[in-house]
Design a protein around this motif. Structure first.
Motif, PDB file in Angstrom:
ATOM      1  N   ALA A 185       1.221  -0.955  -0.297  1.00  0.00           N
ATOM      2  CA  ALA A 185       0.328  -0.038  -0.103  1.00  0.00           C
ATOM      3  C   ALA A 185       1.219   0.926   0.293  1.00  0.00           C
ATOM      4  O   ALA A 185       0.256   2.057  -0.666  1.00  0.00           O
ATOM      5  CB  ALA A 185      -0.639  -0.118   1.241  1.00  0.00           C
ATOM      6  N   TRP A 186       2.639   1.259   0.784  1.00  0.00           N
ATOM      7  CA  TRP A 186       2.428   2.641   1.536  1.00  0.00           C
ATOM      8  C   TRP A 186       4.101   2.421   0.168  1.00  0.00           C
ATOM      9  O   TRP A 186       4.748   3.419  -0.223  1.00  0.00           O
ATOM     10  CB  TRP A 186       3.388   2.629   2.399  1.00  0.00           C
ATOM     11  N   GLY A 187       4.665   2.121   0.029  1.00  0.00           N
ATOM     12  CA  GLY A 187       5.710   1.577  -1.120  1.00  0.00           C
ATOM     13  C   GLY A 187       6.847   0.773   0.340  1.00  0.00           C
ATOM     14  O   GLY A 187       6.888   0.345   0.995  1.00  0.00           O
ATOM     15  N   ALA A 227       7.962  10.902  15.856  1.00  0.00           N
ATOM     16  CA  ALA A 227       7.499  11.188  14.409  1.00  0.00           C
ATOM     17  C   ALA A 227       8.394  12.285  13.615  1.00  0.00           C
ATOM     18  O   ALA A 227       8.952  13.168  14.437  1.00  0.00           O
ATOM     19  CB  ALA A 227       6.706  12.007  14.925  1.00  0.00           C
ATOM     20  N   GLY A 228       8.823  12.136  12.439  1.00  0.00           N
ATOM     21  CA  GLY A 228       9.663  13.024  11.811  1.00  0.00           C
ATOM     22  C   GLY A 228      10.677  12.444  11.920  1.00  0.00           C
ATOM     23  O   GLY A 228      11.353  13.494  11.820  1.00  0.00           O
ATOM     24  N   THR A 262       1.363   0.388   9.759  1.00  0.00           N
ATOM     25  CA  THR A 262       1.901   0.992   8.579  1.00  0.00           C
ATOM     26  C   THR A 262       2.641   2.493   9.743  1.00  0.00           C
ATOM     27  O   THR A 262       3.148   2.731   8.794  1.00  0.00           O
ATOM     28  CB  THR A 262       0.359   2.146   8.241  1.00  0.00           C
ATOM     29  N   HIS A 263       2.074   3.163  10.777  1.00  0.00           N
ATOM     30  CA  HIS A 263       2.761   3.528  11.233  1.00  0.00           C
ATOM     31  C   HIS A 263       4.134   3.645  11.641  1.00  0.00           C
ATOM     32  O   HIS A 263       5.326   4.752  11.125  1.00  0.00           O
ATOM     33  CB  HIS A 263       2.515   4.165  13.464  1.00  0.00           C
ATOM     34  N   VAL A 264       4.758   2.532  11.174  1.00  0.00           N
ATOM     35  CA  VAL A 264       6.152   2.413  11.906  1.00  0.00           C
ATOM     36  C   VAL A 264       7.165   2.753  10.312  1.00  0.00           C
ATOM     37  O   VAL A 264       7.683   3.416  10.561  1.00  0.00           O
ATOM     38  CB  VAL A 264       6.503   1.005  11.732  1.00  0.00           C
ATOM     39  N   ALA A 265       5.547   2.582   9.167  1.00  0.00           N
ATOM     40  CA  ALA A 265       6.243   2.256   7.982  1.00  0.00           C
ATOM     41  C   ALA A 265       6.578   3.593   7.868  1.00  0.00           C
ATOM     42  O   ALA A 265       6.529   4.084   6.456  1.00  0.00           O
ATOM     43  CB  ALA A 265       6.021   1.949   6.543  1.00  0.00           C
ATOM     44  N   THR A 266       5.827   4.496   7.865  1.00  0.00           N
ATOM     45  CA  THR A 266       5.511   5.617   7.407  1.00  0.00           C
ATOM     46  C   THR A 266       6.178   7.461   8.471  1.00  0.00           C
ATOM     47  O   THR A 266       5.683   8.275   8.644  1.00  0.00           O
ATOM     48  CB  THR A 266       3.951   6.722   7.056  1.00  0.00           C
ATOM     49  N   ARG A 267       6.937   6.700   9.662  1.00  0.00           N
ATOM     50  CA  ARG A 267       7.172   7.093  10.898  1.00  0.00           C
ATOM     51  C   ARG A 267       8.172   8.775  10.404  1.00  0.00           C
ATOM     52  O   ARG A 267       8.272   9.893  10.118  1.00  0.00           O
ATOM     53  CB  ARG A 267       8.367   6.329  11.201  1.00  0.00           C
TER      54      ARG A 267
END
Length: 398
Positions: A185-187, A227-228, A262-267
């Motif tokens: 989904a995310w890459g 985050a970020g 997903t939170h790990v992937a998008t962190r």
């Protein structure tokens, strides 16, 4: 002349006395003691990495610390070190503020850090550690709660306390399915693996978060991390509440771990500019992706509100996601964020949803971030998007 020589000798004696008091190079006795303590901690860290219990005991033999050494036996460590950041001595006793840094081998790209409070005593000219505990308001480490059992999955490392091997294998299986689903989904611009911590109970989860247990009742899992953070950020841990997670069915368990993964992937693309409706809504969107579940099935609280004629006037704000608030309001916030991301995917496409998420996170501050991304990626405005979202809620849930 003799008087001047005696005065000169007295002055020399005073200089020598001062030199002794401050030590060579102008260092104080306290500085020297702090350096000695740092060396003790260096030896202690080396003993942890070498799994050398006699060497570890030689730095301090309190029952608690020796037990924790044993609890760490299965944890795959690539690094472990202490840095003294504060030192307070009173005779043969001292306290120290320290930063523990460690890396889990194969999973952490840079050290995870934890603030520690140390008590020490001096005997026979040597310093020994009496206690090593989390600093005030700092979180516990898993091995402080008991012996850690470790299970490696294909894309996961699961570490638990008070959990059977069978149960940890089940966690690993769910995590191993979550990782490729998130990548699809995310890459693939993330580590593509997760570390899952499973404490004995809700209280254990709260200890790992440095929080009150009452704030996490009913919360199945959370993800820690900065985050970020940069691409090398190591600190993501999925921490499970076994009490709440255990009552879920197989589908619910999969959604929860996929959401947290997903939170790990998008962190690295989640910053102070990212509103919670987007970060939590996107994680839920990935969690339910491909499940075949309808909007009514996923968003029952929001459906009730819409059917009763109470369509939300605006997207949920960050305060709506507080764990200690009203459970119904919290559920509506998550459902509202999910519906917003689902709207973007349905109307503009999944690629645009990912682009939108990244575009928002590129801003350093919240102000203007969503507005600019709506304009540049989706070609709309906050007012238009909010109306589209409210219409979407009524169409899908009314």
């Amino acid at each position: 002349m003799a008087g001047r020589r005696r005065a000169s000798r007295a002055g020399l004696s005073l200089v020598l006395l001062l030199a002794v008091l401050v030590g060579c190079g102008g260092r104080t006795a306290s500085d020297s003691a702090q350096a000695e303590v740092q060396r003790v901690l260096d030896r202690r860290a080396a003993a942890v990495l070498d799994r050398d219990e006699p060497a570890y005991r030689a730095t301090g033999q309190s029952a608690a610390s020796v037990a924790e050494f044993g609890n760490l036996r299965e944890v795959p460590l690539a690094a472990w070190s202490y840095r003294v950041t504060g030192f307070h001595r009173s005779g043969d006793r001292a306290t120290a503020d320290a930063e523990l840094s460690y890396r889990v081998e194969g999973y952490d790209k840079a050290p995870v850090t934890a603030a520690r409070d140390l008590s020490l005593t001096r005997s026979g000219g040597k310093w020994y550690v009496v206690s090593d505990e989390p600093a005030k308001d700092a979180s516990e480490q898993l091995w402080e709660q008991g012996a850690v059992t470790v299970l490696r999955g294909e894309h996961s490392l699961v570490m638990g306390v008070g959990q059977s091997g069978e149960r940890l294998r089940a966690y690993a299986g769910i995590a191993d399915r979550a990782v490729p689903a998130v990548s699809q989904a995310w890459g693939t611009d993330w580590s593509a693996h997760v570390v899952v911590l499973v404490p004995r109970s809700l209280e254990g989860m709260a200890g790992l978060l440095g929080a009150e247990a009452s704030g996490y009742q009913g919360i199945a899992a959370v993800t820690t991390g900065e985050a970020g953070a940069s691409a090398k950020a190591p600190a993501d841990r999925i921490i499970v509440n076994p009490d709440a997670y255990g009552v879920l069915g197989d589908f619910g368990k999969q959604v929860v771990l996929t959401h947290e993964t997903t939170h790990v992937a998008t962190r690295t693309h989640t910053t102070a500019a990212t509103p919670l409706w987007l970060s939590e809504g996107y994680a839920d969107w990935v969690g339910y992706l491909g499940s075949g579940r309808t909007a009514v099935q996923v968003a029952p609280e929001l459906e009730r509100a819409v059917v009763d004629g109470h369509v939300p006037a605006a997207l949920p704000v960050d305060a709506d996601f507080g764990f200690t608030g009203d459970a119904g309001k919290l559920a509506q916030a998550y459902e509202g964020g999910w519906m917003a991301c689902r709207l973007i995917a349905d109307r503009w496409g999944e690629v645009r949803l990912n682009d939108f998420y990244r575009a928002v996170g590129e801003h350093e501050k919240r102000s203007g971030a969503v507005e600019d991304a709506l304009r540049d990626v989706l070609g709309t405005t906050p007012q238009e998007f909010t109306e589209l979202w409210r219409d979407y809620l009524q169409a899908q849930l009314g």
